[in-house]
Design an enzyme around this catalytic site. Sequence first.
Site, PDB file in Angstrom:
ATOM      1  N   ASN A   1     -21.595  82.159 117.663  1.00 37.91           N
ATOM      2  CA  ASN A   1     -20.293  81.702 117.159  1.00 37.91           C
ATOM      3  C   ASN A   1     -19.443  81.300 118.360  1.00 37.91           C
ATOM      4  OD1 ASN A   1     -17.866  81.275 115.919  1.00 37.91           O
ATOM      5  ND2 ASN A   1     -17.544  83.405 115.300  1.00 37.91           N
TER       6      ASN A   1
ATOM      7  N   LYS B   1     -16.641  80.001 118.361  1.00 35.18           N
ATOM      8  CA  LYS B   1     -15.199  80.128 118.081  1.00 35.18           C
ATOM      9  C   LYS B   1     -14.473  78.857 118.548  1.00 35.18           C
ATOM     10  CE  LYS B   1     -15.825  85.068 118.201  1.00 35.18           C
ATOM     11  NZ  LYS B   1     -15.257  86.393 118.371  1.00 35.18           N
TER      12      LYS B   1
ATOM     13  N   HIS C   1     -14.885  85.789 108.852  1.00 34.76           N
ATOM     14  CA  HIS C   1     -14.824  86.398 110.189  1.00 34.76           C
ATOM     15  C   HIS C   1     -13.508  87.167 110.330  1.00 34.76           C
ATOM     16  CE1 HIS C   1     -14.626  86.839 114.514  1.00 34.76           C
ATOM     17  NE2 HIS C   1     -15.926  86.636 114.525  1.00 34.76           N
TER      18      HIS C   1
ATOM     19  N   GLU D   1     -11.440  87.285 112.588  1.00 35.49           N
ATOM     20  CA  GLU D   1     -10.323  86.492 113.110  1.00 35.49           C
ATOM     21  C   GLU D   1      -9.672  85.674 111.991  1.00 35.49           C
ATOM     22  OE1 GLU D   1     -12.704  84.828 116.236  1.00 35.49           O
ATOM     23  OE2 GLU D   1     -12.756  86.808 117.165  1.00 35.49           O
TER      24      GLU D   1
ATOM     25  N   GLU E   1     -19.551  93.220 111.689  1.00 36.83           N
ATOM     26  CA  GLU E   1     -18.900  93.109 112.986  1.00 36.83           C
ATOM     27  C   GLU E   1     -17.706  94.064 113.038  1.00 36.83           C
ATOM     28  OE1 GLU E   1     -19.648  89.031 114.842  1.00 36.83           O
ATOM     29  OE2 GLU E   1     -18.059  88.732 113.407  1.00 36.83           O
TER      30      GLU E   1
ATOM     31  N   GLY F   1     -15.280  90.993 121.242  1.00 37.90           N
ATOM     32  CA  GLY F   1     -14.630  90.463 122.435  1.00 37.90           C
ATOM     33  C   GLY F   1     -14.044  91.523 123.345  1.00 37.90           C
TER      34      GLY F   1
ATOM     35  N   SER G   1     -19.584  92.127 120.945  1.00 40.49           N
ATOM     36  CA  SER G   1     -19.949  92.330 122.354  1.00 40.49           C
ATOM     37  C   SER G   1     -21.458  92.451 122.577  1.00 40.49           C
ATOM     38  CB  SER G   1     -19.205  93.536 122.928  1.00 40.49           C
ATOM     39  OG  SER G   1     -17.805  93.311 122.912  1.00 40.49           O
TER      40      SER G   1
HETATM   41  O1  LIG Z   1     -18.654  86.150 115.705  1.00 35.60           O
HETATM   42  C1  LIG Z   1     -18.872  86.796 116.726  1.00 35.60           C
HETATM   43  C2  LIG Z   1     -18.162  88.016 116.978  1.00 35.60           C
HETATM   44  O2  LIG Z   1     -16.808  87.886 116.756  1.00 35.60           O
HETATM   45  C3  LIG Z   1     -18.521  88.696 118.247  1.00 35.60           C
HETATM   46  O3  LIG Z   1     -17.831  88.156 119.347  1.00 35.60           O
HETATM   47  P1  LIG Z   1     -18.180  88.725 120.804  1.00 35.60           P
HETATM   48  O4  LIG Z   1     -19.674  88.636 120.945  1.00 35.60           O
HETATM   49  O5  LIG Z   1     -17.464  87.824 121.750  1.00 35.60           O
HETATM   50  O6  LIG Z   1     -17.713  90.139 120.839  1.00 35.60           O
END
Ligand SMILES: O=C[C@H](O)COP(=O)(O)O
Length: 247
Positions: A10, A12, A94, A96, A164, A170, A210
């Site tokens: 992802n 983002k 998600h 977010e 998640e 993150g 993460s």
């Molecule tokens: O969609 C992915 C997740 O939000 C994980 O993000 P991350 O790997 O940067 O922690």
Amino acid sequence: MSRKFCVGGNWKMNGDQKSIAEIAKTLSSAALDPNTEVVIGCPAIYLMYARNLLPCELGLAGQNAYKVAKGAFTGEISPAMLKDIGADWVILGHSERRAIFGESDALIAEKAEHALAEGLKVIACIGETLEEREAGKTNEVVARQMCAYAQKIKDWKNVVVAYEPVWAIGTGKTATPDQAQEVHAFLRQWLSDNISKEVSASLRIQYGGSVTAANAKELAKKPDIDGFLVGGASLKPEFVDIINARQ
Ligand SMILES: O=C[C@H](O)COP(=O)(O)O
């Protein structure tokens, strides 16, 4: 029942033409585990560009889509539009989208229902916040989120669930393999109790939060972890090692 490992990247709201071309070059030249399904979640504006550069066996996902096919919804995109430009997946729900854009369980479930009806495959995200975990509400929260999806999703064959934990996204604080497995096992049981034994056995549940090349192998050993949804590390060459975590 064996479930094909499925790793989503992802991106983002990251990337530009130059960096996407670099990532595509890395993925094109790498030996990717043929037993792992890979899906790239790309910013909408670059989907067609990425489709032309990424290896064709990789799936391509929008990171959001609205609940109807077209109309006066300024700024939104529809599953039909995603399909039209070559995407075959969409990431929905998600954390977010939930936290920053105020998307409710009910709206997300309606989006999932419509995306599936339009022929897209769906990565359906769920997960608890740190506050909810510390209050001992993890199972209650993920069950509530699953329940909302289940009210609208009648056929789960084109769905992957991404668990998640928000506190791990993150932050560099990955859930331990045991912590992740515990929730995945709970979800497997929830599916068995509330949907069917068949869906429980066949539905893939990704872990996200993460994930890096350093922790992917241990997480991938857990019996109910069927892949990852990777944010930050999917923008880096180490994404190849995450894809190959089961090797
Ligand atoms: O969609 C992915 C997740 O939000 C994980 O993000 P991350 O790997 O940067 O922690």
